[in-house]
Write an enzyme that holds these catalytic residues in place. Structure first.
Site, PDB file in Angstrom:
ATOM      1  CB  CYS A 166     -12.667  -5.742  39.460  1.00 56.22           C
ATOM      2  SG  CYS A 166     -12.670  -7.520  39.110  1.00 56.22           S
ATOM      3  CG  HIS A 291     -17.890  -3.834  42.338  1.00 52.00           C
ATOM      4  ND1 HIS A 291     -17.182  -3.514  41.202  1.00 52.00           N
ATOM      5  CD2 HIS A 291     -17.461  -5.076  42.711  1.00 52.00           C
ATOM      6  CE1 HIS A 291     -16.346  -4.503  40.908  1.00 52.00           C
ATOM      7  NE2 HIS A 291     -16.502  -5.457  41.802  1.00 52.00           N
ATOM      8  CG  HIS A 331     -17.170  -8.131  36.950  1.00 53.51           C
ATOM      9  ND1 HIS A 331     -16.413  -7.032  36.635  1.00 53.51           N
ATOM     10  CD2 HIS A 331     -16.845  -8.452  38.237  1.00 53.51           C
ATOM     11  CE1 HIS A 331     -15.662  -6.697  37.666  1.00 53.51           C
ATOM     12  NE2 HIS A 331     -15.911  -7.551  38.657  1.00 53.51           N
TER      13      HIS A 331
END
Length: 403
Positions: A166, A291, A331
């Protein structure tokens, strides 16, 4: 941390207007409208995991037809990138008129590449024992994304793909900055893309990390993430003015294969390194794109790390306004670093901030932060974008609007 001994970066690192295709849309107007009003771009999907319907951030806008492309380039990941490249084309073409193609690099972050296409072809292989004619192994190689862009545009500079889960596309931006600083490139196409596929959705399900409802970052009721897809690209140059990538910090916890270190030490260090590289104090940051995955561990760790860095920023200044835009897009995995840097870029241009969207019940056990709302209006000169990933690798980007 001392800022007085740190000199400014020797060269500028300008980020062009971002080219973005995401669940919020594929035009600046559509994306800005949804982003700053806090509109979720999630839809229900029952095809990515057996016997379960999940909200996902799926790109709904039409993508370029890949039927005439070479077989190794036919993938949804590359179609997302091609759509973003169309947006970037005017900026890139103007640059190419004055600079040779050998001086333009490509650095892309991804974690899925063309795996989705391989998943579909596996069904044919299981039934017949042979791969279909349309199958091409090269499309699922991690390096396929950068190779696709370089070949499509006829560029001769360095071209490679980074895959650090990520943080992938955030690291692509820092890699672009280093290519400019080294003198190897005059410009770099940098960013990332990831597309929805069963591999990632089922993998996160195996970890117990998926939410069956729209995710609720930093809420006491958060239950996990929603998976999304996107592409986001910048042309990174040495031009002055505009939005600059003036600092970054990269750290590794080496704590756990999938869980973040609870005390947030690695995330804290990444933010401090970004501030130091940019010769800024915490009190000079206006906005933090968190995040914010809406998992129990990430949100707890990140809130603590932010409070440690910014809680003592100044006697007369509170913690910067914060939000996690994953509530809107899901995400997007390897694309999220570049996508959320793009959201910071838009915030600095419009002086509006993406609001924190959740059910309104902030977890009282989290370190207290100042969350942006849809009514937040403020000058945004400097923003930090955080990205954290499996293996405890962390990155913070510091974007700054030049005077």
């Amino acid at each position: 941390m001392s800022h007085s001994m740190t000199a400014r970066a020797p060269i500028p690192c300008c980020l062009s207007r971002p080219a973005v295709v995401c669940p919020l849309g594929d035009t600046p107007a559509a994306i800005e409208a949804a982003l700053f009003q806090g509109q979720r771009g999630l839809v229900d999907d029952d095809a990515l995991i057996d016997a379960r319907t999940l909200p996902v951030g799926r790109v709904a806008t039409p993508l370029p037809d890949d039927s005439a492309w070479p077989a190794q380039h036919r993938s949804r990941n590359n179609r997302l990138l091609a759509a973003a490249l169309t947006q970037l084309a005017p900026t890139l073409e103007a640059f190419r008129q004055c600079h040779p193609d050998a001086r333009i690099g490509v650095v892309i972050g991804t974690s899925t590449s063309g795996i989705g296409e391989t998943e579909r072809h596996l069904g044919h292989y299981r039934q017949t024992g042979q791969w279909p004619e349309a199958f091409h192994y090269q499309r699922q190689e991690i390096g396929a994304s950068a190779r696709f862009i370089a070949e499509r545009l006829g560029l001769d500079g360095p071209a490679y793909t980074l895959s650090t889960a990520c943080t992938s596309s955030a690291r692509a931006l820092t890699s672009a900055r280093r290519l400019l600083a080294s003198g190897r490139c005059d410009a770099v196409i940098a960013g990332g893309a990831d597309s929805l596929c069963r591999l990632t959705v089922n993998g996160f399900a195996a970890l117990g990390a998926l939410s069956d409802a729209p995710c609720e970052p930093f809420s006491v009721n958060r239950r996990g993430i929603n998976i999304g897809e996107a592409a986001a690209l910048f042309l990174v140059t040495r031009e002055t003015g505009g939005i600059q990538l003036s600092g970054y910090g990269e750290t590794s916890d080496a704590h756990h294969i999938s869980a973040p270190k609870p005390d947030g030490a690695g995330a804290q260090a990444a933010m401090e390194m970004a501030l130091e590289m940019a010769s800024l104090t915490p009190g000079e940051v206006d906005y933090i794109n968190l995040h914010g995955t809406a998992t129990r561990l990430n949100d707890s760790m990140e809130a603590l790390a932010v409070a440690k860095v910014f809680g003592e920023a100044s006697a007369c200044r509170s913690i910067p306004a914060c939000s996690s835009t994953k509530a809107l897009t899901g995400h997007t995995l390897g694309a999220c670093g570049a996508l959320e840097a793009a959201f910071c870029w838009l915030a600095m241009q419009t002086e509006r901030l993406p609001p924190q969207v959740n059910d309104g019940h902030i977890d009282p056990q989290l370190a207290p932060l100042r969350y942006a709302t849809a009514d937040t209006r403020q000058t945004c000169r400097r923003a930090i974008s955080n990205a954290f990933a499996f293996g405890g690798n962390n990155i913070s980007l510091l974007l700054e609007r030049a005077s």
